[in-house]
Structures are given as C-alpha cells and as structure tokens.
Motif scaffolding. Structure first.
Motif, PDB file in Angstrom:
ATOM      1  N   HIS A 127     -36.184  57.954 -26.512  1.00  0.00           N
ATOM      2  CA  HIS A 127     -36.290  57.931 -24.962  1.00  0.00           C
ATOM      3  C   HIS A 127     -34.861  58.148 -24.179  1.00  0.00           C
ATOM      4  CE1 HIS A 127     -39.252  54.621 -26.551  1.00  0.00           C
ATOM      5  NE2 HIS A 127     -39.932  55.586 -25.914  1.00  0.00           N
ATOM      6  N   ARG A 128     -33.930  57.885 -24.809  1.00  0.00           N
ATOM      7  CA  ARG A 128     -32.530  58.292 -24.504  1.00  0.00           C
ATOM      8  C   ARG A 128     -32.280  59.778 -24.308  1.00  0.00           C
ATOM      9  NH1 ARG A 128     -30.551  54.450 -27.729  1.00  0.00           N
ATOM     10  NH2 ARG A 128     -30.338  52.361 -26.511  1.00  0.00           N
ATOM     11  N   GLN A 129     -32.785  60.427 -25.561  1.00  0.00           N
ATOM     12  CA  GLN A 129     -32.652  61.876 -25.498  1.00  0.00           C
ATOM     13  C   GLN A 129     -33.434  62.414 -24.317  1.00  0.00           C
ATOM     14  OE1 GLN A 129     -31.295  63.323 -28.103  1.00  0.00           O
ATOM     15  NE2 GLN A 129     -31.369  65.199 -26.895  1.00  0.00           N
ATOM     16  N   GLN A 130     -34.795  61.709 -23.968  1.00  0.00           N
ATOM     17  CA  GLN A 130     -35.535  62.260 -22.735  1.00  0.00           C
ATOM     18  C   GLN A 130     -34.728  62.095 -21.666  1.00  0.00           C
ATOM     19  OE1 GLN A 130     -39.384  60.224 -23.945  1.00  0.00           O
ATOM     20  NE2 GLN A 130     -40.232  61.205 -22.327  1.00  0.00           N
ATOM     21  N   ALA A 131     -34.044  60.969 -21.249  1.00  0.00           N
ATOM     22  CA  ALA A 131     -33.310  60.628 -20.235  1.00  0.00           C
ATOM     23  C   ALA A 131     -32.350  61.575 -20.011  1.00  0.00           C
ATOM     24  CB  ALA A 131     -33.055  59.241 -20.327  1.00  0.00           C
ATOM     25  N   ALA A 132     -31.619  61.983 -21.222  1.00  0.00           N
ATOM     26  CA  ALA A 132     -30.445  62.922 -21.063  1.00  0.00           C
ATOM     27  C   ALA A 132     -31.072  64.290 -20.601  1.00  0.00           C
ATOM     28  CB  ALA A 132     -29.859  62.984 -22.422  1.00  0.00           C
ATOM     29  N   GLU A 133     -31.853  64.518 -21.316  1.00  0.00           N
ATOM     30  CA  GLU A 133     -32.646  65.868 -20.790  1.00  0.00           C
ATOM     31  C   GLU A 133     -32.815  66.079 -19.372  1.00  0.00           C
ATOM     32  OE1 GLU A 133     -35.987  66.639 -23.286  1.00  0.00           O
ATOM     33  OE2 GLU A 133     -34.742  66.679 -24.960  1.00  0.00           O
ATOM     34  N   ALA A 134     -33.444  65.062 -18.655  1.00  0.00           N
ATOM     35  CA  ALA A 134     -33.586  64.703 -17.414  1.00  0.00           C
ATOM     36  C   ALA A 134     -32.439  64.928 -16.382  1.00  0.00           C
ATOM     37  CB  ALA A 134     -34.478  63.428 -16.750  1.00  0.00           C
ATOM     38  N   LEU A 135     -31.366  64.160 -16.959  1.00  0.00           N
ATOM     39  CA  LEU A 135     -29.977  64.210 -16.386  1.00  0.00           C
ATOM     40  C   LEU A 135     -29.540  65.645 -16.327  1.00  0.00           C
ATOM     41  CD1 LEU A 135     -27.839  61.125 -17.291  1.00  0.00           C
ATOM     42  CD2 LEU A 135     -28.478  61.699 -15.093  1.00  0.00           C
ATOM     43  N   GLU A 136     -29.716  66.591 -17.301  1.00  0.00           N
ATOM     44  CA  GLU A 136     -29.194  67.852 -17.591  1.00  0.00           C
ATOM     45  C   GLU A 136     -29.869  68.699 -16.403  1.00  0.00           C
ATOM     46  OE1 GLU A 136     -28.777  68.772 -21.427  1.00  0.00           O
ATOM     47  OE2 GLU A 136     -28.379  70.999 -20.846  1.00  0.00           O
ATOM     48  N   ARG A 137     -31.280  68.353 -16.197  1.00  0.00           N
ATOM     49  CA  ARG A 137     -32.090  68.912 -15.289  1.00  0.00           C
ATOM     50  C   ARG A 137     -31.565  68.879 -13.952  1.00  0.00           C
ATOM     51  NH1 ARG A 137     -38.254  68.023 -15.826  1.00  0.00           N
ATOM     52  NH2 ARG A 137     -38.296  69.223 -13.946  1.00  0.00           N
ATOM     53  N   VAL A 138     -30.968  67.703 -13.702  1.00  0.00           N
ATOM     54  CA  VAL A 138     -30.483  67.520 -12.182  1.00  0.00           C
ATOM     55  C   VAL A 138     -28.795  67.793 -12.176  1.00  0.00           C
ATOM     56  CG1 VAL A 138     -32.361  65.971 -11.550  1.00  0.00           C
ATOM     57  CG2 VAL A 138     -29.838  65.142 -12.614  1.00  0.00           C
ATOM     58  N   GLY A 139     -28.484  68.336 -13.226  1.00  0.00           N
ATOM     59  CA  GLY A 139     -27.126  68.797 -13.243  1.00  0.00           C
ATOM     60  C   GLY A 139     -26.132  67.500 -13.380  1.00  0.00           C
ATOM     61  N   LEU A 140     -26.447  66.653 -14.160  1.00  0.00           N
ATOM     62  CA  LEU A 140     -25.470  65.455 -14.177  1.00  0.00           C
ATOM     63  C   LEU A 140     -25.055  65.071 -15.782  1.00  0.00           C
ATOM     64  CD1 LEU A 140     -26.748  62.772 -11.624  1.00  0.00           C
ATOM     65  CD2 LEU A 140     -24.877  64.592 -11.299  1.00  0.00           C
ATOM     66  N   ALA A 141     -25.527  66.183 -16.473  1.00  0.00           N
ATOM     67  CA  ALA A 141     -25.234  65.665 -17.907  1.00  0.00           C
ATOM     68  C   ALA A 141     -23.870  65.126 -18.352  1.00  0.00           C
ATOM     69  CB  ALA A 141     -25.307  67.058 -18.890  1.00  0.00           C
ATOM     70  N   ASP A 142     -22.967  65.665 -17.868  1.00  0.00           N
ATOM     71  CA  ASP A 142     -21.567  65.000 -18.312  1.00  0.00           C
ATOM     72  C   ASP A 142     -21.055  64.106 -17.362  1.00  0.00           C
ATOM     73  OD1 ASP A 142     -21.654  66.726 -15.945  1.00  0.00           O
ATOM     74  OD2 ASP A 142     -19.601  67.722 -16.430  1.00  0.00           O
ATOM     75  N   LEU A 143     -21.928  63.204 -16.461  1.00  0.00           N
ATOM     76  CA  LEU A 143     -21.725  61.912 -16.120  1.00  0.00           C
ATOM     77  C   LEU A 143     -22.550  61.112 -16.774  1.00  0.00           C
ATOM     78  CD1 LEU A 143     -21.442  63.131 -12.065  1.00  0.00           C
ATOM     79  CD2 LEU A 143     -19.501  62.958 -13.993  1.00  0.00           C
ATOM     80  N   ALA A 144     -23.326  61.188 -17.619  1.00  0.00           N
ATOM     81  CA  ALA A 144     -24.166  60.263 -18.224  1.00  0.00           C
ATOM     82  C   ALA A 144     -23.714  59.273 -18.634  1.00  0.00           C
ATOM     83  CB  ALA A 144     -25.026  60.789 -19.528  1.00  0.00           C
ATOM     84  N   HIS A 145     -22.565  58.875 -18.958  1.00  0.00           N
ATOM     85  CA  HIS A 145     -21.902  57.373 -19.202  1.00  0.00           C
ATOM     86  C   HIS A 145     -20.987  57.018 -18.173  1.00  0.00           C
ATOM     87  CE1 HIS A 145     -24.002  57.537 -23.101  1.00  0.00           C
ATOM     88  NE2 HIS A 145     -23.558  58.775 -22.977  1.00  0.00           N
ATOM     89  N   ARG A 146     -21.213  57.504 -16.909  1.00  0.00           N
ATOM     90  CA  ARG A 146     -20.141  57.152 -15.786  1.00  0.00           C
ATOM     91  C   ARG A 146     -21.043  55.861 -15.233  1.00  0.00           C
ATOM     92  NH1 ARG A 146     -17.026  60.687 -12.121  1.00  0.00           N
ATOM     93  NH2 ARG A 146     -16.505  61.706 -14.015  1.00  0.00           N
ATOM     94  N   GLN A 147     -20.302  54.688 -14.982  1.00  0.00           N
ATOM     95  CA  GLN A 147     -20.767  53.766 -14.288  1.00  0.00           C
ATOM     96  C   GLN A 147     -21.159  54.187 -13.057  1.00  0.00           C
ATOM     97  OE1 GLN A 147     -19.787  51.474 -11.669  1.00  0.00           O
ATOM     98  NE2 GLN A 147     -21.679  49.958 -12.208  1.00  0.00           N
ATOM     99  N   ILE A 148     -22.486  53.394 -12.614  1.00  0.00           N
ATOM    100  CA  ILE A 148     -23.134  54.199 -11.304  1.00  0.00           C
ATOM    101  C   ILE A 148     -22.284  54.053 -10.138  1.00  0.00           C
ATOM    102  CG2 ILE A 148     -25.439  54.301 -12.185  1.00  0.00           C
ATOM    103  CD1 ILE A 148     -25.941  51.491 -11.049  1.00  0.00           C
ATOM    104  N   SER A 149     -21.321  53.130  -9.895  1.00  0.00           N
ATOM    105  CA  SER A 149     -20.795  53.184  -8.598  1.00  0.00           C
ATOM    106  C   SER A 149     -19.768  54.262  -8.741  1.00  0.00           C
ATOM    107  CB  SER A 149     -20.045  51.729  -8.582  1.00  0.00           C
ATOM    108  OG  SER A 149     -19.084  51.479  -9.269  1.00  0.00           O
ATOM    109  N   GLN A 150     -19.207  54.745  -9.516  1.00  0.00           N
ATOM    110  CA  GLN A 150     -18.459  56.025  -9.694  1.00  0.00           C
ATOM    111  C   GLN A 150     -18.985  57.313  -9.422  1.00  0.00           C
ATOM    112  OE1 GLN A 150     -16.116  54.960 -13.073  1.00  0.00           O
ATOM    113  NE2 GLN A 150     -15.707  52.797 -12.479  1.00  0.00           N
ATOM    114  N   LEU A 151     -20.294  57.091  -9.192  1.00  0.00           N
ATOM    115  CA  LEU A 151     -20.825  58.621  -8.895  1.00  0.00           C
ATOM    116  C   LEU A 151     -21.065  58.598  -7.320  1.00  0.00           C
ATOM    117  CD1 LEU A 151     -24.203  57.846 -11.065  1.00  0.00           C
ATOM    118  CD2 LEU A 151     -22.135  59.416 -11.605  1.00  0.00           C
ATOM    119  N   SER A 152     -20.795  60.106  -6.765  1.00  0.00           N
ATOM    120  CA  SER A 152     -20.961  59.914  -5.434  1.00  0.00           C
ATOM    121  C   SER A 152     -22.167  59.909  -4.931  1.00  0.00           C
ATOM    122  CB  SER A 152     -20.600  61.572  -4.950  1.00  0.00           C
ATOM    123  OG  SER A 152     -21.709  62.535  -5.630  1.00  0.00           O
ATOM    124  N   GLY A 153     -22.386  59.774  -3.373  1.00  0.00           N
ATOM    125  CA  GLY A 153     -23.832  59.389  -2.978  1.00  0.00           C
ATOM    126  C   GLY A 153     -24.740  60.599  -3.505  1.00  0.00           C
TER     127      GLY A 153
END
Lengths: 267, 442
Positions: A127-153
């Motif tokens: 499941h985590r693998q699947q989620a990581a792939e989806a993050l990659e598709r939206v171009g956020l692969a390297d931010l996977a482990h960032r706490q969400i308040s530290q992401l831009s809008g």
C-alpha cells in the motif's frame, strides 16, 4: 423510488456516471440547491461554475451523502451512491483539513487506500508502495516524508490529488483543486486531470476562474442555487448564460427564499 | 534526598501504579481528542458522567462497578449527543452548547451525590478530587492469580487494556476520521460511529478514574500529556507513545512530589492526584519551551543564531568595502559598531569568532581581512551587487531602496543561486553604482 425507471424519466441516460434528478438541499430550512437535474456525461472533464454561495460544494457533498437532502434522486453509475461508493473519489477543499496534523505526505496519500484495506486491517508495504508511486506521479516523490504543514499550498493540493489517484475511482469530485495554487502547479494539476480523463475517468471540478473554463473543460455546469445551464463548453459557456448565473441582483429564487426566512422569524 | 526508605512499597507502589494506569488509559484516548480539537468535549463528558454515577449509587445502593459503568457511559454518550443537538437546533457554537450540557448535567450529578451521601458510603470530595491513597488501600482488593490486588488497580488495568486495544485495532480508522472526516465517511468508516465509540470509551475511562484521580482531574490526564506530546513530534505513532510516557512520568513524579514538596514548606503531604495534574502541567511547559517544532526556546536560539550569522557576514562585507575604497571609515571595533549598528556583546563575540577562524586579524588601525576572509567577502559582495543588478532590471526596485534589499538578500544566497543570478543579469562586471563585481571563485 425503488427502481431507476420509475424515477428517471424516459430519455435520461441510465449509464451516466452521475445522474441527479430534482435534487433539493436545505440548511436550516433555507434552500441551497433547488430542483437540480443534470446527467453528467462520461469520460469528460466537467467544470461546475457559479458565484459564491451558489451551492457548488453542497452539490458534491450531497452526492456523497455527507449532508442530508430534502428531496431528489442521485444515481452513481445507475445505482445509489452507497452501492457504488468505491467508484467515487473525493478531493475536498484544502482548508477543510488541519495541516498541522502529525502525518507526512505519504501518510495522507495512503489514506486514500484505507477504504480498500478495510476495517482493522493494517497498512502493508504494498500500500505504501502504491502511495509512493502516486506521489511520484504528481511530482512530490522527494517530499514523501515531509510533515504536511511544511508543504506549500500547491504541494498540499497535489498531495490531495495523489490521494485521489490511489483511490482509482471512476468518478472524481474535486472541490476547488485550483484554489490558491501558483501557475506552475495549476498546469501540473490540469495535466494530471487530462491524463485521468484519457484513461476513461469522469472528473467533476468545482472551478472559480472563468478565464480558464474554456481551456480546461469539455463540459460545464453553470450553477446558482439551480442549474442555469449545462452542456458542452463550446455551446453552453456563453456570455448570456454567464450573465444569468452571475448577473446583477438577487434572483427571484433568492428573493422568495429571503421572504420565507423573514416570515419564519416573525412567526 | 529521595531516600527510598520512607516509601512503603506495599502502599506507595499501588498508588503509583493506580496513577500510572489512569494516566495511560486517559492519554491513549486523549491524543484523538486533542487532534480533533475536541479536548473540551472530553472535559464535558468526564464531568457529565457524574449524574450517571450518582443514579447508579442511588439505585443499586452500592459502589459496585457494573451499574456505575453502565449509568456513566449512558450519560457520557448523552452528553455527546445533546451537544450535537443543541448546536444544531439552538444555532450556538460548539463551545457554548457543551457548556450548557455539561454544567447542567454536572450540577444535577452534584445534587444527586450529596443526596446519595446520606444513604450510601460515598464522599462527594472523593468523587470530585479522587482519593488515590484510599483507593489503593488493600482493604478493598481482589485476588488475581493468587495476588491480592486493590480493586481500583484491576479496574484501571482492564480499562487501560481496552483503550490500548481500541487504539491499536482502530488506529487507521481513528487517524483518517480525525484528519479528514469526510474522507473517512466516504471510504466506508462513518466518522460519527468512530466519534461515538471514542466518546463512549472516554466516559468509561472517566468512570474508572474517578476513584483514583477524581472526576475533575481526569481531564488533565486526558488532555495535557497528549498536548505536550504534540509539541514534541510530528508523527502520530510517536505522539501517542510519548503521551503515554509523559502520563507515566507525571504519575510517578506526582506521587513523589505529593509526599515531599509540602514537607519543604513545613506542611504535611498533599493529594497525589492533584500533584499528578500539576506535573502534567509542568511537563507541558517544558515541552512547549523545548519542543523541536514549536518550542519557544528553539525558535529563540534559531533567531539568535541567524542574526549572529548575518552580523558576521556584515562585518566581513564592511571590511571588504573599506579596503576597496581606501580607509575613509574606521575599521576598529567602535567604527564597525557605528557602521553596522551592532550591539556590543554580539559584535564582540562575532569578532572573536572571526579571529579564531582566521578570517580577520587585528592591526593597529583596526581589523583587516585575511586571505580566507577576502574569499568569503568576495562571494558576499558579489551576491550583493548581482542582486542590485537583478532588482533594478528584473524587479523594478527603485535605486533608493536597492542597497537595503540587496543587503538582506545577500545573506540567503548560496553558490547555485548566485550562478543563476549572474546568468539572468548577463554576468555584469560592475554594479549599478559602477563598483566592480568580484568574479566568481569557481
């Protein structure tokens, strides 16, 4: 109300991904949506446009039974929503959640799979693998482990989109995915939506920016408490219809509603 | 100072264990109350179980556990339901409707308890403030596997176990419904169901804890350890773990403090439950000061370090400009302090640090850059002057505000950004004022 044929008049598409008939929704007895009837076409990018308070969010919340409806019939791929819940993906407004919540981007995307995993069963590596792939598709692969308040809008919005992607639904309901994102993110998002459409998904998007409606969408629904017009963008997104949707002062419907409320208060 | 000899393990051990168990059972659930921003509902429920308790006393005329549990759980759930109703019908905000519901129920409970006290062996004070010292006495104990265990320990142990199971089993469901209730509901985990399950267990925990920490202080156990843990981490699992540890620490230190602290002021030992709550508060303050994410102290240190770094760079840049123009300005400490408007202590430490790193040396007319200092200074001045170019040509900033803006930006410009700046301004050789831009060292 038992069969589709009994409630949907002849000529209405039964295999429509989302078919709304005669829907009325009220908050505190004040109608927000009034007699909404639309058959949404399959496999298209659909924009829902209308002024603030027109009931756009209410419409998609009513579809997912998140709020009670006063009357009307909603069919998702020809069945009640409950029966086809898995085929519907939802992207809520970004402000609807607490971004200080102690989870990272990957966690948020994984939540899109919880429904498939089911009660009490743990999240597994695949499941985590699947989620990581989806993050990659939206171009956020390297931010996977960032706490969400530290992401831009824009990154937060793309996280939500990745979450919708892992749900692998057939009909997506998105509440202002373009709100407060920069131009580059907007472009990235629309590309993903287009790709979803090409894979046969139906994507319904609540949209605010009238400038881009013609570029982004195939089909448009103009909403202001009632459906002012709906149809292919080329024929429906006209100056005249926009005038009717946004135009001028209170519509007669709103005036009647106001009168009702005043009567109730004085009683 | 903490001699162990005055601790009677048969008694103090049980008291601490009771404290630990009630802290743990409450903290486990409290995480989700805090994250759902429903801490006050936990407060409301734990108060509102009082009439349920009292009714059970009056009906069963005993302190037997089962009727008490059922009565209290029923009233606890009613609190959650009433709160929703009043909010819906009365059109008041959640805080106000909670206030209405739980104060009414709490007051009703108080009246009933005072009545009940005439018939049943029940002390209103104990219900409100807890009497962990009495509850842990061996006179009321059950035999568990050949051990004589105080009843309160058995009850709290069971509740801790139930709560632990609940959090482990429904971890995923609690997480999704706390973060995004509509996603939970549309994924097939009705948010209202989890809400009421959680509230039911909060009521159970409040009942189980009322004998030990009391009806009022259980709120501290529900809310404060999770709130402190929230300050310390941004991972949910870790937050839950930390809240449990904090609860345990508060229980143990609370009991020890209750025994010792009043003695320092010449009083007799005080109530353990009260001291436990005080300890959770102290731990919270510590967490708020020292937390890595929200910590006040960390933020302060970061800001100080940043301003020192900026001052260091300003000193280097200042010395470079003096050497560039010929010495029309003084480069001794007083001169630098005047030019940079720096505080004496900060400037002293910055100069000492630069000398220690060998970037500057002290000469008789003042400070001078060394070879390594010049390298640093050139990079800095290069950034500054490139920024001036960029600001004029790309951002349309007026000449009078140019220097101040570039002065700020130069401190946040790494080599990569500098290269891109140089590219975008087509690698000028002088700044807008005609002074040379030092070439890149790479």
């Amino acid at each position: 109300m038992s069969s589709v044929a009994a409630t949907v008049p002849a000529g209405r598409a039964v295999d429509s991904p989302l078919s709304i008939y005669d829907l009325t929704v009220a908050y505190h007895r004040k109608p927000v949506l009034w007699d909404v009837s639309v058959d949404f076409p399959k496999g298209q990018l659909i924009g829902v446009v209308g002024p603030n308070g027109a009931g756009k969010s209410t419409l998609i919340k009513a579809v997912m039974e998140l709020i009670p409806t006063a009357s009307g019939e909603i069919r998702v791929f020809g069945k009640p929503y409950r029966k086809n819940r898995r085929r519907v993906g939802y992207v809520p407004q970004r402000e609807s959640v607490d971004w200080d919540f102690p989870v990272d981007a990957l966690d948020v995307v994984t939540m899109g799979l919880y429904g498939q995993i089911g009660w009490c069963l743990p999240v597994r590596r695949k499941h985590r693998q699947q989620a990581a792939e989806a993050l990659e598709r939206v171009g956020l692969a390297d931010l996977a482990h960032r706490q969400i308040s530290q992401l831009s809008g824009g990154q937060q919005q793309r996280t939500f989109l990745a979450r919708a992607l892992v749900q692998d639904a057939d009909l997506y309901l998105m509440d202002e995915p373009f709100a407060a994102v920069d131009a580059a993110t907007e472009q990235a998002i629309i590309e993903i939506l287009q790709e979803m459409k090409n894979r046969g998904k139906t994507v319904l998007v609540i949209h605010h920016d009238l400038q881009t409606v013609a570029d982004y969408f195939d089909y448009v629904v103009l909403l202001n408490m009632r459906v002012v017009a709906h149809g292919p963008v080329a024929t429906t997104f006209t100056q005249e219809n926009l005038q009717k949707t946004y135009g001028g002062r209170l519509t007669l419907l709103e005036e009647a509603t106001e009168a009702m409320r005043r009567r109730e208060k004085t009683l | 100072m903490f001699g162990i000899d005055w601790l009677a393990w048969e008694l103090d051990g049980w008291i601490m264990l009771a404290g630990i168990l009630s802290a743990v059972s409450a903290a486990l659930l409290g995480n989700f109350l805090v994250l759902r921003k429903m801490s006050m509902l936990g407060d409301a429920i734990s108060h509102a179980v009082l009439p349920g308790l009292a009714a059970a006393f009056l009906i069963s005329e005993s302190r037997s556990s089962w009727p008490m549990f059922l009565g209290a759980v029923a009233v606890g759930l009613l609190t959650a339901v009433f709160t929703e109703w009043i909010r819906g019908f009365g059109k008041v905000d959640e805080g106000a409707s909670m206030g209405v519901v739980f104060t009414s129920l709490f007051a009703l409970g108080l009246v009933m308890i005072v009545q009940a006290a005439d018939h049943v062996d029940l002390d209103p004070d104990c219900v409100l403030y807890g009497a962990i010292e009495v509850a842990a006495l061996p006179y009321d104990s059950w035999s568990v596997g050949g051990w004589e265990v105080p009843r309160v320990i058995v009850v709290l142990g069971c509740v801790s176990l139930i709560n632990l199971l609940f959090v482990c089993l429904f971890f995923k469901e609690l997480k999704i419904s706390s973060f995004d209730a509509s996603l939970a509901t549309t994924s097939g985990f009705p948010a209202w169901l989890l809400h009421y399950l959680l509230m039911m267990l909060v009521a159970v925990t409040a009942v189980a804890s009322f004998e030990s920490v009391g009806n009022i202080l259980v709120v501290a156990m529900l809310v404060v350890p999770p709130a402190a843990a929230y300050m310390l981490t941004d991972r949910l699992v870790l937050m839950i773990g930390l809240s449990v540890v904090i609860g345990m620490v508060a229980a143990v230190t609370g009991h020890l403090a209750a025994l010792t602290v009043p003695g320092w002021f010449g009083y007799r030992s005080t109530t353990t439950a009260g001291m436990m709550a005080v300890m959770t508060g102290l731990i919270f303050i510590l967490a708020a000061m020292l937390g890595p994410r929200h910590g006040v102290l960390i933020k302060f240190v970061r800001r100080r370090l940043l301003s020192l770094r900026i001052l260091t760079e300003d000193v280097i840049g200042f010395l470079y400009r003096i050497e560039e123009r010929g010495a029309e300005l003084k480069s001794d400490r007083a001169g630098i302090a005047d030019a940079l408007i720096a505080g004496p202590l900060a400037l002293r430490s910055v100069l000492a640090w630069l000398r220690w790193r060998g970037h500057i040396r002290s000469e008789k007319q003042g400070y001078e850059l060394t070879a390594t200092g010049v390298v640093l200074a050139r990079a800095l001045v290069r950034s500054h002057r490139l920024w001036e170019h960029y600001l004029i040509s790309e951002a349309g900033v007026g000449a009078e505000r140019l220097h101040a803006k570039a002065e700020r930006l130069e401190h946040f410009t790494d080599r990569d950004l500098q290269e891109r700046l140089s590219d975008e301004t087509s690698s000028p050789e002088t700044d807008p004022h005609g002074r040379p831009i030092p070439p890149s060292d790479h």
